[in-house]
Write a protein that holds these residues in place. Structure first.
Motif: not given
Length: 548
Positions: A69-89
């Motif tokens: 939720x915090x990374x999504x507001x970083x300038x230049x980041x389009x999207x952040x998805x949580x995958x599997x047991x906790x990977x951040x894509x």
């Protein structure tokens, strides 16, 4: 946004989350980001939530969700998805991803360098050929790999010294001198003498320096031939390595250990550590205390030091010269040296797991060596260079792990086709240079514009992701001492570039087409690829040609 900048953004987001009470962890000083295996999973991925979940006292996936939720507001980041047991894509905006092209061009040769090994002071010993003959195929693999490892360690921040140990003491040099005299006289070789044709060449070189050689007394003949022949052979070997683009910072002479008293001093220093004992008139080092398969003789009963005593003195010399870490690159027949060298380190009071590292290279054979004139039953490095060339030989030796036996086809290495990996990568570099030349002729200039948001084609996303991965590949290859990771990376990057080249134009199609920022920005991407290919080939000691 570079991978380093993204890592810093993740660290900053972790700090903000901790301050806000989202979770309680000690914010790490470094975070690793990597390319996902599938491009569909985004541009970059991190497992930081998996690493911190236990410390936070919550499931890693929950921590990842809060961090996302915090990374999504970083300038230049389009999207952040949580995958599997906790990977951040993480998917970057096109402009943010594309900005990497300009960063690479501006960094130039420095792009890919990193600080992974900063603070490490390393002595890297490799080749260490006997000075009694020319370099042959048995030396070739470690010459290529050792030099590449040297370049990788330096690029990753280590203070590293490349060292060649010359075994210029002992009976082998007396035999060389006697062999040279025999060739000069046209007499049979002495028992155990050196039969290679190169000895006749050495005899000619010695006679040119000392025309009176055969007028001297027998022992003086051998002494003169030994010294001049040895120095001639070492100079020839050094030149051969230079032709192979291999360079040493230090050429260390074993003779200096004996002449300076360092061998005797080493015995006494080891005695002070409590591991030296005497038995049957000989002086021994109790290396079995540290895992060696048997104790080792330092000084024979007749008072003559063993090669092992010189090895111990040489280790202590490296230690005294300030090398906390010592890497030995040894041939396939030197497995037995691992235990004894580590035992020397332990007997000297060092931690052998930190102070010494021994890498063993397996045998290499090269089929199709029809033109090579075998001297002393060995194919010479000079012959390999004449037949195959330095670049194909170095690249081919670097693209496989050192611990795997290697059988290369010499004629295949000479072919200028895309099936030849070194040609494939070098051609990609030459193509980037050609694109830049033609673009300039058409009036496309980087200085006239750069809009990374225009790099939206799928092939551009793949190419940018590959370019961004280069510093990680370099750091990993250095840490693992595995240059083949760089070679395989360059082949994948070349494939990505060729696909992009087929799909996206840097130059206008014809004279009537207007030059736009898209052309100019793609020229930045083309030149960034050229820089990374050149940097990667340079780490392998291979040239990056501008035309092919």
């Amino acid at each position: 946004m570079t991978p380093e900048q993204l890592a810093e953004a993740i660290i900053a987001a972790l700090g903000q989350a901790v301050s806000a009470g989202d979770f309680a962890v000690e914010v790490p000083r470094e975070v690793r980001v990597e390319r996902p295996r599938s491009r569909e999973h985004g541009d970059w991925s991190t497992n930081v939530a998996l690493q911190l979940g236990k410390q936070a006292g919550m499931p890693p996936r929950e921590l990842a969700t809060r961090l996302a939720a915090r990374l999504e507001s970083v300038e230049g980041v389009a999207a952040v998805d949580v995958a599997g047991p906790g990977f951040l894509n993480i998917t970057l905006e096109a402009a943010s991803a594309g900005a990497l092209a300009r960063s690479i061009v501006e960094a130039g040769p420095a792009y890919g360098t990193n600080e992974t090994l900063t603070g490490h002071v390393i002595n890297l010993e490799f080749v260490s050929a006997n000075p009694t003959g020319p370099l042959h195929i048995g030396h070739t693999r470690w010459a290529a790999l050792g030099d590449a490892i040297h370049r990788l360690l330096s690029a990753s921040g280590a203070e590293v010294t490349a060292e060649h140990y010359t075994n210029d003491a002992g009976n082998q040099l007396d035999l060389l001198g006697a062999s040279i005299v025999a060739r000069a006289q046209g007499a049979p070789l002495p028992e155990g003498g050196y039969p290679g044709d190169y000895v006749a060449d050495l005899a000619d070189a010695v006679l040119a320096r000392r025309p009176d050689l055969l007028e001297l007394e027998e022992q003086e003949q051998i002494a003169v031939a030994r010294e001049l022949g040895y120095r001639t052979q070492v100079a020839q070997n050094e030149q051969t390595l230079t032709d192979f683009n291999v360079h040493f910072d230090v050429w260390f002479s074993e003779r200096t250990l004996h002449d300076s008293g360092a061998v005797e001093q080493a015995v006494e220093r080891l005695r002070e550590q409590g591991h030296v004992f005497e038995q049957e008139g000989a002086i021994w080092l109790r290396t079995t205390d540290f895992g060696d398969d048997r104790d080792r003789v330092l000084i024979r009963a007749n008072g003559v030091p063993t090669y092992f005593a010189a090895d111990a003195a040489y280790y202590l010399s490296k230690k005294d010269r300030g090398f906390a870490e010592k890497i030995y690159l040894l041939g396939a027949d030197h497995h037995g040296y691992i235990g004894r060298l580590k035992a020397i380190a332990a007997c000297a009071g060092d931690d052998p797991e930190v102070a010494i590292e021994v890498l063993i290279g397996q045998l290499v054979t090269i089929a199709g060596a029809r033109m090579g004139r075998r001297r002393g039953n060995a194919l010479l490095l000079t012959e390999l260079l004449q037949w195959i060339g330095s670049d194909p030989l170095r690249y081919s030796l670097a693209r496989y792990p050192a611990d795997s036996p290697l059988d290369l086809d010499g004629e295949e290495l000479r072919k200028r086709t895309n099936d030849n990996p070194v040609f494939y990568v070098q051609y990609a570099h030459a193509r980037t240079c050609n694109v830049a030349r033609l673009a300039r002729e058409d009036g496309v200039s980087r200085d006239d514009g750069f809009d990374p948001s225009l790099l939206t084609h799928q092939t551009e996303a793949v190419l940018l992701a590959g370019l961004g991965d280069f510093p990680r590949v370099v750091a990993q290859a250095a840490t693992l001492r595995e240059p083949h990771r760089v070679a395989r990376y360059l082949e994948a990057l070349s494939a990505s570039f060729h696909k992009w080249y087929d799909e996206c134009r840097v130059r206008p199609k014809d004279a009537d087409e207007e030059i736009t920022d898209l052309h100019r920005t793609r020229l930045w991407l083309n030149d960034a690829t050229r820089q990374v290919l050149a940097n990667g080939l340079g780490l392998l000691g291979v040239n990056a040609p501008e035309r092919m």
